[in-house]
Scaffold this motif. Structure first.
Motif, short mmCIF file in Angstrom:
data_model
loop_
_atom_site.label_atom_id
_atom_site.label_comp_id
_atom_site.label_asym_id
_atom_site.label_seq_id
_atom_site.Cartn_x
_atom_site.Cartn_y
_atom_site.Cartn_z
N ALA A 290 0.39 -14.51 2.58
CA ALA A 290 -0.10 -14.54 1.20
C ALA A 290 -0.98 -13.33 0.91
O ALA A 290 -0.88 -12.72 -0.16
CB ALA A 290 -0.87 -15.83 0.95
N GLU B 183 3.86 -19.73 -9.03
CA GLU B 183 4.36 -20.05 -7.69
C GLU B 183 5.83 -19.73 -7.52
O GLU B 183 6.33 -19.68 -6.39
CB GLU B 183 4.10 -21.52 -7.34
N GLY C 222 -0.35 -25.28 -2.49
CA GLY C 222 -0.43 -24.71 -1.15
C GLY C 222 -0.83 -25.73 -0.11
O GLY C 222 -0.29 -25.75 1.01
N LYS D 44 5.91 -17.79 -0.44
CA LYS D 44 4.50 -17.48 -0.68
C LYS D 44 4.28 -16.00 -1.04
O LYS D 44 3.41 -15.68 -1.85
CB LYS D 44 3.67 -17.85 0.55
#
Length: 247
Positions: A12, A85, A114, A144
């Motif tokens: 991430a 997302e 998450g 991600k």
């Protein structure tokens, strides 16, 4: 578990850091990455997660209901995230107060998502075999990275400060590792038994189905034919199948 948590966090952070200095390049190429990620995520959900969840659980009706709940819960979350997302990059310019509230709701909603996806990696042997963790981890990472890219593209329009962008990115990056630790913790102390973990994983699989199918739909808003999109989709699906034999 520690290794998986570190990989989740770094994936991430890497996606966000790549976008900080190259938002324009990200906007040009994110659709390609999204199609690949969506295809991989959809494929492992269909050929891997769902069959083994149904195999592990006794009450298939309840499992199906939790999958539906997860699907529609993700739709509720998208009201607050604007679809970040799954790669949406909405650039709204509002007042400082509105931007702060919007960013807060965005980060909270993304963190909830998450946390949920992180729990899917917690004790996978309680629902399916040990070999699954590598495949699931790869799917979450592929999802991600573009999410972090999109997040930074949004935050860069709301905050000029790089420190603020990095702070919010770090919160987002920590969510999945915390979900992984929380899943282990809840099972270790007996808060969640085998059946509860199965229903939780079914719920998260519903999230994945919503995200991956939304990516496919929005990648061709006019339903136009794209050989490139098809090839990338087949590549993602092929790697998902191949990962079943590698992990």
């Amino acid at each position: 578990m520690i290794k998986s948590a570190i990989i989740l966090f770094l994936s991430a952070m890497l996606g966000g850091l790549l976008a900080i200095n190259s938002v324009d390049a990200v906007k040009r190429n994110i659709k390609i990455l999204l199609v690949f990620a969506g295809s991989f995520l959809f494929s492992i959900t269909v050929i891997h997660i769902l069959p083994e969840i149904f195999e592990a659980g006794d009450n298939h009706l309840h499992i199906g209901l939790f999958i539906l709940l997860g699907f529609f819960f993700q739709q509720v979350l998208e009201y607050f995230t604007d679809g970040v997302e799954h790669g949406h990059m909405h650039h709204h310019h509002h007042g400082e107060k509105h931007s702060s509230l919007k960013s807060l709701s965005l980060i909270v909603a993304l963190s909830i998502h998450g946390l949920l996806e992180g729990t899917l990696l917690a004790h996978p042997e309680s629902v399916h075999g040990n070999h699954t963790e590598g495949t699931l981890l790869a799917g979450i990472i592929f999802h991600k990275v573009p999410a972090a890219l999109a997040l930074i593209s949004v935050l860069s329009c709301q905050y000029q400060s790089r420190k603020t962008q990095l702070f919010l990115l770090t919160i987002f990056a920590m969510a999945s590792p915390l979900g992984l630790f929380a899943g282990h913790f809840m099972e270790d102390i007996g808060w969640m038994d085998h059946a509860s973990m199965t229903f939780l994983f079914a719920f998260v699989s519903g999230n994945f189905l919503h995200i991956s199918t939304t990516i496919f739909i929005e990648s061709s808003p006019e339903h136009s034919w794209s050989t490139k999109k098809l090839l990338i989709s087949l590549l993602g699906a092929g790697l998902a199948v191949l990962s079943e034999f590698l992990f």
